[in-house]
Design an enzyme around this catalytic site. Structure first.
Site, PDB file in Angstrom:
ATOM      1  N   ASP A 480     -14.866  -4.505 -15.284  1.00 35.92           N
ATOM      2  CA  ASP A 480     -13.490  -4.468 -14.790  1.00 35.92           C
ATOM      3  C   ASP A 480     -12.684  -5.647 -15.352  1.00 35.92           C
ATOM      4  O   ASP A 480     -13.248  -6.647 -15.836  1.00 35.92           O
ATOM      5  CB  ASP A 480     -13.539  -4.537 -13.252  1.00 35.92           C
ATOM      6  N   ASP A 548      -6.922   4.028 -10.895  1.00 38.38           N
ATOM      7  CA  ASP A 548      -7.300   3.801  -9.498  1.00 38.38           C
ATOM      8  C   ASP A 548      -6.732   4.896  -8.605  1.00 38.38           C
ATOM      9  O   ASP A 548      -7.082   4.981  -7.426  1.00 38.38           O
ATOM     10  CB  ASP A 548      -6.776   2.435  -9.020  1.00 38.38           C
TER      11      ASP A 548
END
Ligand code: DGJ
Length: 731
Positions: A480, A548
């Site tokens: 990430d 997301d």
């Protein structure tokens, strides 16, 4: 032979299966672009006109002909300093600060195979299978001793031509590079549209199509990452082009940092299309003997509409950018702990999740953020990659063994490029972050960016990560990156204009070492969702978390936009809980499943233990269905049958390259009144053949399907979805 050079005209011709690219070193040594279009023979120098329209435009001193100006002529590698006042690819300054250069053709080389780039991701070739070739065209500025090697990689079977440039200081003084872009296509005429992809966190890659007028249309990123806001992919097409008709050109940047992509309508109705590094905070000094590489752009052309540009990108990225054993391997269906538990989990709750997952056929558990050091929220502990054994109730190895014993693989989340102020690493090495001395650094998600241009920082991260990965049977890693780079100051550098670029080289170096050491780990990229969804990251990891936003309806547009530049095999897509955490929408679980199966990296992101039995039944069935279709999704040709932005039904299709099997999915987005019948019209089937739809057994003639289509059930409600599987009948 894909590349040829004609000595008498100094014309270079690059050929792929269905395209031709041509350029010419003119009598003055300037490299002119002639043609990029449908495959053809002959010389296209006739396209370039020298009519007396450039009387007021700059003319190079030695040419001394007022009808000749680089401000008008189509060019391969426009640079500042020769009279072309349009947007250049290259801008330099010499040691005295004087701007400009004068690059002339000095030679070329044709090599078998596709070039590679030192320290940077690039398309690679399997030389025997691909028939790839490399052309190096050398341009030189005699005054500066500046050598530019233009690199062209020709991938004939992929219908792809790549471009990059090596810029070398072979002179005696310092040269500063203020702009170094990689690819340019100059069109002498045409009525074009440009398609770009804008967005934001949780709403990435929204397609946007505009007519090209006069002036520039430019997108890019100044964020030190390719970004959630604009994608480093641009398509230029005929104003009248559709998915399956008309001409279209695509550029796709193989780089994960800042970029700029631009289309400009010029004074004589010409059009310039270019792509490369952003100039933001970029000013790269080259001492004698040093070089800078302008990263690669993948280019492709289609005379059969926009979808072929996408299909060419898909094939190229899937087979010749992505590497490693996972490139061609079905990806495990996973359950990720993030939307299930966020930070609130224990070893025990993870094992329970894995237990339930295994009963539903899910193959891997991913332990997302929150497993290390004191990380109980997003305010702390990034940088301290030590397992929180208290939270997990034992060692990592013990947890992984328990999960593996259930027949479930295990993966984990990391965000190595970042550090929290509240961390051991930051307390020990406050100078390891990118921060301007004396200025409070701008925070993003309360975290700072580590200076990956420094070898000792990378070494520390490498050692910490290896120590974790070596502890247990880790089969997947989610990498990430959750903020952009604002304060661009490295304490280890004398030239801050190098830092953003050197950061990327540092990141690529770290990733290279990790993927080499752990060839069996499946790495998935992520950056606040899809903020670094680019071909650069895909060189190191074959899949990326697309967004997301897991709402199935929003995802249709996100995935639709992503599909212009990237293959399904790269798209991480999960079924999540309803109401959706981001927009509160309720969508049937069947639709969530069909929408997520648009990606070739399918999974779940919800607390399975909270689900009613009926929903679990759905999941079992979805996983089974996914296994049936996954190879078609991962490797098939992709067709955008309708648009989730413009049409009441969003439909898409995958067809195996041999035309044998197809999957068509559709989601109804709107119903007005009783509704009219909606028809879906597939493409890419074998003309003249018959196809059986596997669930209903109905047999359809391919030609009729591709002409009039087939009706969706009239009872299909808003937000409901259907999937059809077709098989060619070769009797
Ligand atoms: C942002 C990612 O996009 C999410 O999927 C999740 O991994 C969080 N970070 C964790 O902090």
């Amino acid at each position: 032979m894909s590349i040829s050079f004609d000595d008498s005209t100094r014309v270079f011709t690059l050929s792929t299966r269905s395209t031709t690219y041509q350029m010419q070193a003119d009598p003055y040594g300037f490299l002119l672009h002639l043609y990029y279009g449908a495959r053809t023979d002959g010389y296209m120098a006739y396209l370039v006109t020298y009519a007396d329209r450039s009387g007021m435009c700059g003319c190079p001193y030695d040419v001394h002909d007022r009808t000749y100006s680089l401000d008008v002529l189509p060019q391969e590698f426009p640079f500042q300093g020769a009279g072309d006042m349009r947007s250049p690819l290259l801008s330099v300054r010499d040691a005295s600060g004087a701007f400009g250069c004068d690059l002339r053709y000095v030679g070329y080389e044709i090599r078998p195979g596709k070039y590679g780039l030192p320290g940077l991701p690039a398309v690679y070739s399997d030389d025997e299978a691909d028939g790839a070739e490399t052309l190096v065209v050398r341009l030189r500025d005699a005054r500066l001793g500046l050598m530019v090697e233009l690199l062209y990689g020709v991938m004939p079977e992929l219908d792809v031509i790549t471009r990059a440039a090596r810029i070398k200081n072979e002179g005696a003084g310092r040269i500063t590079i203020d702009r170094a872009q990689s690819a340019c296509l100059d069109f002498v005429h045409g009525e074009f549209d440009v398609i770009s992809f804008y967005g934001r966190h949780a709403m990435e890659r929204m397609p946007d199509r505009h007519p090209v007028g006069h002036g520039s249309f430019s997108v890019g990123s100044r964020r030190g990452m390719s970004s959630n806001q604009y994608s480093p992919v641009l398509v230029l097409c005929d104003h009248t082009a559709t998915e399956s008709t008309g001409r279209a050109w695509g550029m796709n940047f193989v780089y994960s940092g800042g970029f700029e992509a631009q289309v400009t309508g010029e004074q004589f109705d010409q059009t310039r299309f270019q792509m490369g590094l952003s100039d933001d905070r970029f000013s790269y000094p080259l001492e004698p003997g040093e070089e800078l590489v302008a990263p690669e752009v993948i280019m492709t052309y289609s005379d059969a509409g926009i979808e072929r540009v996408s299909q060419n990108f898909h094939r190229c990225i899937r087979t010749r950018v992505c590497r490693g054993m996972w490139r061609d391997t079905p990806r495990p269906v996973l359950i990720n702990s993030w939307e299930a538990f966020y930070f609130d989990f224990t070893g025990e709750s993870l094992v329970k999740l894995a237990e339930k997952a295994s009963k539903l056929g899910i193959e891997m558990l991913v332990m997302d953020d929150g497993w290390f050091s004191t990380r109980r929220d997003d305010l702390r502990a990034l940088g301290d990659w030590t397992v929180n054994e208290g939270k997990l109730g034992g060692t990592l190895a013990e947890l992984v063994e328990r999960v593996n014993a259930l027949g479930v693989k295990f993966g984990l989340w990391v965000e190595p490029e970042m550090v929290s102020e509240d961390s051991e690493l930051y307390r020990e090495h406050p100078d390891w972050v990118l921060a301007v001395p004396g200025k409070g650094p701008v925070l993003g998600r309360d975290q700072l960016v580590l200076d990956l241009s420094r070898p000792e920082v990378r070494e520390n991260l490498f050692a910490q990560l290896c120590a974790v990965f070596d502890q247990a049977n880790i089969e997947y890693v989610k990498w990430d990156y959750n903020r952009s780079i604002v304060d661009t100051y490295s304490r280890a550098s004398n030239d801050q204009g190098k830092v953003l670029y050197d950061y990327m080289l540092g990141l690529y170096d770290l990733l290279d070492r990790l993927v080499a050491r752990y060839p069996k780990i499946l790495f998935e990229g992520c950056s606040a969702g899809g903020g670094r969804f680019d071909a650069g990251m895909l060189y190191y990891m074959p899949q990326i978390w697309t967004s997301d936003n897991t709402d199935a309806i929003n995802r249709l547009t996100i995935q639709y936009g992503t599909s212009f530049g990237f293959p399904a095999s790269a798209m991480g897509a999960h079924v999540s809980a309803c109401p959706n955490e981001i927009n509160g929408r309720d969508v049937p679980i069947s639709t969530r499943g069909i929408a997520a199966m648009q990606g070739g990296a399918f999974g779940y992101e919800l607390d399975l233990l909270e689900l009613p039995e009926r929903a679990c039944e759905h999941i079992r069935e979805q996983v089974r269905r996914y296994h049936e279709i996954e190879s078609i999704v991962r490797e098939g040709l992709f067709f955008r049958l309708s648009s989730p932005k413009q049409d009441p039904v969003c439909a898409w299709e995958y067809v195996t390259e041999d035309g044998l099997r197809a999957v068509v999915s559709a989601v109804r987005l709107e119903v007005e009144g009783y509704g009219v019948a909606s028809y879906v019209v597939p493409r890419g089937l074998t003309p003249g053949a018959r196809y059986r739809e596997l669930d209903s057994g109905v047999v359809y003639p391919a030609d009729a399907l591709m002409d009039m289509g087939f009706p969706l059930p009239v009872t299909l409600e808003a937000n409901a979805a259907v999937m059809y599987r077709f098989e060619r009948m070769d009797d």
